[in-house]
Design a protein around this motif. Structure first.
Motif, PDB file in Angstrom:
ATOM      1  N   ALA A 140       0.834  -1.198   0.000  1.00  6.49           N
ATOM      2  CA  ALA A 140       0.000   0.000   0.000  1.00  6.49           C
ATOM      3  C   ALA A 140       0.870   1.250   0.000  1.00  6.49           C
ATOM      4  CB  ALA A 140      -0.935  -0.014   1.197  1.00  6.49           C
ATOM      5  N   LEU A 141       1.907   1.202   0.834  1.00  6.54           N
ATOM      6  CA  LEU A 141       2.800   2.356   0.953  1.00  6.54           C
ATOM      7  C   LEU A 141       3.514   2.622  -0.376  1.00  6.54           C
ATOM      8  CD1 LEU A 141       3.635   4.289   3.163  1.00  6.54           C
ATOM      9  CD2 LEU A 141       5.551   2.796   3.681  1.00  6.54           C
ATOM     10  N   ILE A 142       4.016   1.542  -0.981  1.00  8.45           N
ATOM     11  CA  ILE A 142       4.724   1.678  -2.254  1.00  8.45           C
ATOM     12  C   ILE A 142       3.783   2.236  -3.323  1.00  8.45           C
ATOM     13  CG2 ILE A 142       5.785   0.371  -4.117  1.00  8.45           C
ATOM     14  CD1 ILE A 142       6.568  -1.707  -1.990  1.00  8.45           C
ATOM     15  N   ALA A 143       2.560   1.697  -3.329  1.00  6.73           N
ATOM     16  CA  ALA A 143       1.623   2.057  -4.389  1.00  6.73           C
ATOM     17  C   ALA A 143       1.102   3.485  -4.242  1.00  6.73           C
ATOM     18  CB  ALA A 143       0.463   1.071  -4.413  1.00  6.73           C
ATOM     19  N   MET A 144       0.957   3.953  -2.990  1.00  7.70           N
ATOM     20  CA  MET A 144       0.444   5.312  -2.814  1.00  7.70           C
ATOM     21  C   MET A 144       1.363   6.329  -3.473  1.00  7.70           C
ATOM     22  SD  MET A 144      -1.400   5.927   0.796  1.00  7.70           S
ATOM     23  CE  MET A 144       0.086   5.633   1.681  1.00  7.70           C
ATOM     24  N   GLY A 145       2.666   6.101  -3.359  1.00 14.30           N
ATOM     25  CA  GLY A 145       3.623   7.016  -3.987  1.00 14.30           C
ATOM     26  C   GLY A 145       3.455   7.034  -5.494  1.00 14.30           C
ATOM     27  N   LEU A 146       3.338   5.846  -6.075  1.00 13.62           N
ATOM     28  CA  LEU A 146       3.198   5.770  -7.529  1.00 13.62           C
ATOM     29  C   LEU A 146       1.864   6.352  -7.963  1.00 13.62           C
ATOM     30  CD1 LEU A 146       4.738   4.631 -10.032  1.00 13.62           C
ATOM     31  CD2 LEU A 146       3.096   2.773  -9.973  1.00 13.62           C
ATOM     32  N   SER A 147       0.848   6.145  -7.110  1.00 17.40           N
ATOM     33  CA  SER A 147      -0.484   6.649  -7.422  1.00 17.40           C
ATOM     34  C   SER A 147      -0.467   8.173  -7.547  1.00 17.40           C
ATOM     35  CB  SER A 147      -1.442   6.212  -6.331  1.00 17.40           C
ATOM     36  OG  SER A 147      -2.752   6.579  -6.649  1.00 17.40           O
ATOM     37  N   LEU A 148       0.294   8.817  -6.663  1.00 17.44           N
ATOM     38  CA  LEU A 148       0.436  10.274  -6.756  1.00 17.44           C
ATOM     39  C   LEU A 148       1.132  10.653  -8.056  1.00 17.44           C
ATOM     40  CD1 LEU A 148       1.686  11.615  -3.327  1.00 17.44           C
ATOM     41  CD2 LEU A 148      -0.295  12.390  -4.599  1.00 17.44           C
ATOM     42  N   GLN A 149       2.168   9.904  -8.387  1.00 17.44           N
ATOM     43  CA  GLN A 149       2.957  10.256  -9.564  1.00 17.44           C
ATOM     44  C   GLN A 149       2.166  10.004 -10.841  1.00 17.44           C
ATOM     45  OE1 GLN A 149       6.520   7.927  -8.848  1.00 17.44           O
ATOM     46  NE2 GLN A 149       7.443   9.617  -7.745  1.00 17.44           N
ATOM     47  N   TYR A 150       1.415   8.893 -10.864  1.00 19.30           N
ATOM     48  CA  TYR A 150       0.654   8.657 -12.085  1.00 19.30           C
ATOM     49  C   TYR A 150      -0.679   9.402 -12.077  1.00 19.30           C
ATOM     50  CZ  TYR A 150      -1.645   6.864 -16.072  1.00 19.30           C
ATOM     51  OH  TYR A 150      -2.306   6.815 -17.269  1.00 19.30           O
ATOM     52  N   GLY A 151      -1.392   9.321 -10.945  1.00 19.66           N
ATOM     53  CA  GLY A 151      -2.734   9.886 -10.889  1.00 19.66           C
ATOM     54  C   GLY A 151      -2.755  11.391 -11.064  1.00 19.66           C
ATOM     55  N   VAL A 152      -1.759  12.071 -10.529  1.00 20.52           N
ATOM     56  CA  VAL A 152      -1.757  13.525 -10.622  1.00 20.52           C
ATOM     57  C   VAL A 152      -0.778  13.996 -11.691  1.00 20.52           C
ATOM     58  CG1 VAL A 152      -1.593  15.682  -9.363  1.00 20.52           C
ATOM     59  CG2 VAL A 152      -2.309  13.608  -8.167  1.00 20.52           C
ATOM     60  N   ALA A 153       0.488  13.543 -11.581  1.00 22.06           N
ATOM     61  CA  ALA A 153       1.508  14.064 -12.501  1.00 22.06           C
ATOM     62  C   ALA A 153       1.506  13.323 -13.834  1.00 22.06           C
ATOM     63  CB  ALA A 153       2.883  13.987 -11.852  1.00 22.06           C
ATOM     64  N   ARG A 154       0.691  12.244 -13.980  1.00 23.91           N
ATOM     65  CA  ARG A 154       0.571  11.509 -15.243  1.00 23.91           C
ATOM     66  C   ARG A 154       1.882  10.873 -15.678  1.00 23.91           C
ATOM     67  NH1 ARG A 154      -4.141   9.771 -16.179  1.00 23.91           N
ATOM     68  NH2 ARG A 154      -5.269  10.930 -14.635  1.00 23.91           N
ATOM     69  N   ILE A 155       2.710  10.517 -14.702  1.00 21.69           N
ATOM     70  CA  ILE A 155       3.967   9.858 -15.046  1.00 21.69           C
ATOM     71  C   ILE A 155       3.910   8.439 -14.510  1.00 21.69           C
ATOM     72  CG2 ILE A 155       6.465   9.849 -14.700  1.00 21.69           C
ATOM     73  CD1 ILE A 155       6.083  12.955 -14.141  1.00 21.69           C
ATOM     74  N   LEU A 156       3.859   7.453 -15.393  1.00 18.98           N
ATOM     75  CA  LEU A 156       3.922   6.064 -14.953  1.00 18.98           C
ATOM     76  C   LEU A 156       5.399   5.776 -14.707  1.00 18.98           C
ATOM     77  CD1 LEU A 156       2.155   3.613 -14.409  1.00 18.98           C
ATOM     78  CD2 LEU A 156       2.848   2.739 -16.621  1.00 18.98           C
ATOM     79  N   ASN A 157       5.808   5.990 -13.454  1.00 25.29           N
ATOM     80  CA  ASN A 157       7.227   6.093 -13.134  1.00 25.29           C
ATOM     81  C   ASN A 157       7.876   4.731 -12.947  1.00 25.29           C
ATOM     82  OD1 ASN A 157       9.685   6.900 -12.252  1.00 25.29           O
ATOM     83  ND2 ASN A 157       8.994   7.526 -10.224  1.00 25.29           N
ATOM     84  N   PHE A 158       8.563   4.267 -13.977  1.00 27.28           N
ATOM     85  CA  PHE A 158       9.235   2.973 -13.886  1.00 27.28           C
ATOM     86  C   PHE A 158      10.487   3.047 -13.007  1.00 27.28           C
ATOM     87  CE2 PHE A 158       6.403   1.257 -16.954  1.00 27.28           C
ATOM     88  CZ  PHE A 158       6.541  -0.115 -16.882  1.00 27.28           C
ATOM     89  N   SER A 159      10.880   4.231 -12.572  1.00 26.10           N
ATOM     90  CA  SER A 159      12.023   4.316 -11.665  1.00 26.10           C
ATOM     91  C   SER A 159      11.568   4.377 -10.206  1.00 26.10           C
ATOM     92  CB  SER A 159      12.886   5.534 -12.020  1.00 26.10           C
ATOM     93  OG  SER A 159      12.174   6.723 -11.755  1.00 26.10           O
ATOM     94  N   HIS A 160      10.283   4.147  -9.962  1.00 27.18           N
ATOM     95  CA  HIS A 160       9.755   4.211  -8.594  1.00 27.18           C
ATOM     96  C   HIS A 160      10.520   3.270  -7.658  1.00 27.18           C
ATOM     97  CE1 HIS A 160       6.762   5.274  -5.663  1.00 27.18           C
ATOM     98  NE2 HIS A 160       6.417   4.015  -5.453  1.00 27.18           N
ATOM     99  N   GLY A 161      10.713   2.051  -8.115  1.00 26.01           N
ATOM    100  CA  GLY A 161      11.416   1.056  -7.293  1.00 26.01           C
ATOM    101  C   GLY A 161      12.854   1.454  -6.992  1.00 26.01           C
ATOM    102  N   GLU A 162      13.444   2.263  -7.864  1.00 21.82           N
ATOM    103  CA  GLU A 162      14.837   2.671  -7.634  1.00 21.82           C
ATOM    104  C   GLU A 162      14.929   3.615  -6.437  1.00 21.82           C
ATOM    105  OE1 GLU A 162      16.615   0.759  -9.390  1.00 21.82           O
ATOM    106  OE2 GLU A 162      14.833   0.214 -10.548  1.00 21.82           O
ATOM    107  N   PHE A 163      13.875   4.397  -6.213  1.00 18.91           N
ATOM    108  CA  PHE A 163      13.867   5.251  -5.019  1.00 18.91           C
ATOM    109  C   PHE A 163      13.708   4.392  -3.765  1.00 18.91           C
ATOM    110  CE2 PHE A 163      13.017   8.304  -8.327  1.00 18.91           C
ATOM    111  CZ  PHE A 163      13.706   9.420  -7.903  1.00 18.91           C
TER     112      PHE A 163
END
Lengths: 290, 239, 318
Positions: free
Chosen positions: A21-44
């Protein structure tokens, strides 16, 4: 089935789910708002995990103190990346669809860059440390204290975040930007700052998740992609762009993983991907999507 | 037999009826206008006819054959072409290729590239775009992009042409030219069904007008009858 | 004089092609073993990237499925290699990829933009982990051994695949269907409304592009001798073609090929000695290409050419 047996499935599911849930919430912000499906999410996540490991083993810094340092640092890096890279892409893209494609591709590039810098800095070795790994008895089944703490932190951060988005002024601006960036801009929301803020917050959350992961699991420089994929699956499951959806979706996927592991351990990842692929075909808007 | 007819055509979006039990018919050789306030369901009705959307209920027939729910490319090949409210040209392709594509793919039988190229050249001449045939479509002005869409639709050799706000955003001179163009298309034997907000144009050019309001047909008749209809006046004044 | 120049140019292109063909056909006779292996690797990446670009180039749908077809080819080779002659194995791999792609294409027609990319990505991972589970559960081992084929044969097979691919890509691009594919990328709705059967065209083109990827996988498997699901369905085989095509320039015929040649050469020379620096460089170049070079290397070359000719005009004008 005995109660202990059920607990042995449900509690690991929740423990895993909190992390998801924690991991996904971050990506959700990046994709849902900033429209970036961030494949480098896991690198952070990986950066957060390895930095915590280094601080703990080399300097004896308490992981929770490391969290207080890594989270804000990752936020700043994410904010800066959006301000330079993605803002430029946003300006040069003729349509939102083009931006979604090109920002995803740029994030592939970022994935390679961060991962290989980490490989140069830390090497490919698998690392781990022991912190709070005391067994705790819950209804007859034993669980590591570090895992329970992870779940607690995930829930606290998730709730705080939800309140932040629902109640504060900035949260309202974020929601407005998610729904209609153009209109939000007209209403006086500084859209570029909000988008950069969301990307930075996503990176910060990833780093916090990384610190929690490092307390429970072995960490290494190429661990990121696995978590990126999990985050994408959860975000699709919960509905692209829905932060509560991602939170619930994380726990749901954790439970599914735990149940499948009990039945046939080799099929857990198969189940994740089967859900993902079927969901995209049948209901791409996810569980909480419109 | 009407060239196009609809019976009880209905479309729901969620629980909302965008088009509700609309009956209509267009006769061979007519110019029929479709008017109504914003959000009346005009473009939705066009989308249902052209196959972009599938009706929730009702039947649409073209030249006596049912086309309800057919794919757009099938409907196009049967002889029904359209233009779009928000211009949809192929932005990075040259003007000529935009029209050539229509000539190559829009007809029921295959055509040679050479023949299609001839047709495209003639149509560019017809709409007055010969001078910009090599320009990427995105670099044209709005009025020229609309002309291009018209040429592309004509290249598919339609029997019936749906025009969705051809004149919106044009200045009075350009509206005059567009009206003349529409009349010349009709003179070639092509039936026209058009959505328009420019009242002067629609009143002078149409044989018959259909009025939609909140997805329901509220009036139908000659321009004279519609212009004096009490319900229509109320709807427009009530805005 | 204009006519003479035109004729000369017309004669040059086939002549150059013939010379290139003769050169590549006879190369293993006099070139070193290393060069043959290097050229095979480069050809493999050109096949992957060129095939990817047949579908994704004009339509703009970013497919992350190449690894699925590549892996399918590899496993065709692993399963049939011992019992069937090599040409049959290659053809079966191509056919299997075609059929699977036809099915996948038909399933995903409704998915637009980024959803299509996510689906194709998920598909590769789904196949990988399912196969892994199957192998461990039913065959008892994770990997398989593949019949070894000599380097010269691999080289020739790869070049035949490459030549067929280039010919196919050229013919599609020149035909009316090439133009129709482009129109789908520009505005799919309008394309459908002028009579283009978008679903059929998309599916068939996607399936044709998969043939070459599957065949390339089948022949490459014989070089690796041992394969397992992690090796065969490595998502890098999906990422690489996308990145190489973008680097070279997606919209142009030569772009993806150029991008693949440059990066395949860099990979072969750098990856064994400086693997991390190579991938780091890869990431940086990708970001730069996406952000600053929307038309890739080929686009950059065109801009430079234009500048130079303008400058020359300015000089003669004076």
């Amino acid at each position: 089935m005995t109660t202990v047996r059920i607990l042995e499935i449900v509690i690991p599911g929740l423990l895993l789910g909190g992390l998801y849930a924690l991991i996904a919430m971050g990506l959700s912000l990046q994709y849902g708002v900033a429209r970036i499906l961030n494949f480098s999410h896991g690198e952070f996540i990986m950066l957060g995990a390895l930095t915590t490991w280094t601080l703990f083993t080399a300097l004896g810094v308490n992981p929770f103190l490391a969290l207080a340092m890594c989270g804000p640092a990752a936020f700043v890096i994410g904010f800066f990346i959006h301000r330079t890279l993605y803002k430029r892409l946003l300006i040069s893209s003729p349509s939102p669809a083009v931006f979604e494609s090109s920002s995803m591709l740029a994030s592939f590039g970022l994935m390679f860059v961060i991962q290989n810098i980490a490989l140069l800095a830390w090497g490919p070795e698998i690392r781990g440390y022991s912190y709070l790994s005391i067994p705790v008895n819950l209804g007859g089944a034993l669980f590591g204290a570090n895992r329970l703490v992870t779940l607690g932190v995930a829930i606290v951060i998730g709730m705080t975040f939800y309140l932040f988005i629902s109640l504060t002024r900035t949260g309202k601006a974020i929601r407005a930007a998610a729904q209609d960036p153009a209109a939000a801009g007209l209403m006086g929301v500084n859209i570029n700052s909000v988008l950069a803020l969301c990307f930075g917050l996503g990176a910060g959350l990833a780093s916090v998740a990384g610190m929690l992961i490092s307390m429970c699991y072995p960490v290494h420089a190429v661990m990121g992609r696995e978590y990126t994929i999990i985050a994408i699956i959860v975000v699709v499951l919960g509905g692209l762009g829905s932060i509560p959806g991602s939170f619930i979706g994380g726990f749901l996927l954790g439970l599914i993983g735990s149940i499948v592991t009990q039945i046939e351990p080799g099929l857990a990842l198969v189940a994740y991907y089967a859900i993902f692929v079927l969901l995209l075909l049948i209901k791409p808007t996810g569980l909480m999507g419109k | 037999m009407p060239i196009l007819e609809g019976e009880g055509v209905t479309k729901y979006f969620g629980g909302l009826a965008a088009v509700s039990r609309v009956d209509f018919h267009v006769e061979q050789g007519e110019i029929v206008g479709l008017i109504g306030p914003n959000g009346a369901g005009k473009t939705t009705l066009f989308n249902l006819i052209s196959g972009a959307l599938t009706p929730s209920a009702g039947v649409i027939r073209f030249q006596g054959r049912e086309i309800t729910g057919l794919k757009p490319h099938r409907i196009c090949k049967m002889g029904l072409a359209r233009t779009f409210q928000s211009v949809k040209v192929f932005p990075n392709m040259p003007v000529f290729e935009n029209v050539l594509l229509g000539a190559l793919f829009g007809k029921p039988d295959g055509v040679s590239v050479a023949h299609a190229a001839e047709e495209a050249t003639a149509l560019l001449e017809f709409v007055g775009l010969s001078a910009v045939r090599s320009t990427p479509a995105k670099d044209l002005t709005l009025v020229n992009q609309k002309r291009l869409e018209l040429a592309r639709a004509l290249a598919t050799r339609p029997q019936l042409l749906l025009l969705d706000e051809l004149m919106a955003g044009l200045n009075p001179t350009e509206v005059g030219q567009a009206m003349e163009l529409v009349a010349r298309i009709r003179d070639q034997g092509i039936t026209i069904f058009m959505i328009e907000h420019v009242m002067k144009a629609i009143m002078s050019i149409c044989d018959r007008i259909i009025v939609l309001h909140h997805g329901v047909k509220i009036a139908e008749g000659t321009p004279q009858e519609v212009a004096t209809s009490k319900t229509v006046i109320e709807v427009y004044l009530g805005e | 004089m204009d006519i003479a120049r035109l004729d000369l140019r017309k004669m040059w292109t086939p002549a150059l092609l013939l010379i290139a063909l003769a050169l590549f056909a006879t190369l293993p006779l006099y070139a070193s073993r290393y060069l043959v292996i290097l050229l095979t690797s480069i050809a493999m990446y050109v096949v992957l990237t060129g095939s990817w670009a047949i579908f994704s180039g004009p339509t703009g749908y970013i497919s992350l499925a190449p690894a699925a077809f590549f892996g399918l080819g590899i496993y065709t080779s692993a399963v049939l290699g011992r019992t069937s002659p090599l040409p049959a194995v290659i053809l079966v791999a191509g056919l299997a990829s075609f059929l699977v792609a036809l099915f996948v294409g038909a399933l995903t027609l409704r998915l637009k933009g980024i959803y299509f990319a996510m689906f194709t990505f998920g598909l590769v991972e789904l196949i990988k982990y399912f196969l892994l589970w199957y192998e461990v559960e039913f065959t008892g081992t994770r990997g398989r051994f593949v019949v070894v084929v000599d380097n010269t044969t691999i080289y020739y097979v790869m070049f035949i695949i490459l030549a067929t691919l280039l010919l196919t890509a050229y013919l599609i691009r020149r035909s009316r269907f090439g133009m129709a594919l482009q129109s789908i990328g520009e505005c799919e709705e309008a394309a459908a409304h002028i009579g283009v059967n978008v679903n059929l065209l998309k599916t068939v083109t996607f399936a044709i592009s998969a043939i070459f990827i599957g065949m390339a996988g089948a022949i490459m498997a014989t070089r690796w001798t041992y394969v397992d699901p992690y090796i065969a369905f490595n998502p890098l085989f999906s990422f690489m073609p996308v990145l190489m095509a973008i680097f070279g320039g997606i919209g142009r015929f030569g772009g993806p090929i150029l991008g693949a040649v440059v990066f395949a050469y860099l990979e072969e020379t750098l990856i064994t000695r400086f693997p991390y620096y190579y991938m780091l460089l890869f990431g940086i170049v990708l970001i730069i290409a996406v952000v600053y070079l929307p038309n890739g290397l080929v686009g950059l070359a065109q801009i430079l050419q234009k500048r130079i000719s303008e400058r020359r005009h300015a000089h003669t004008g004076r």
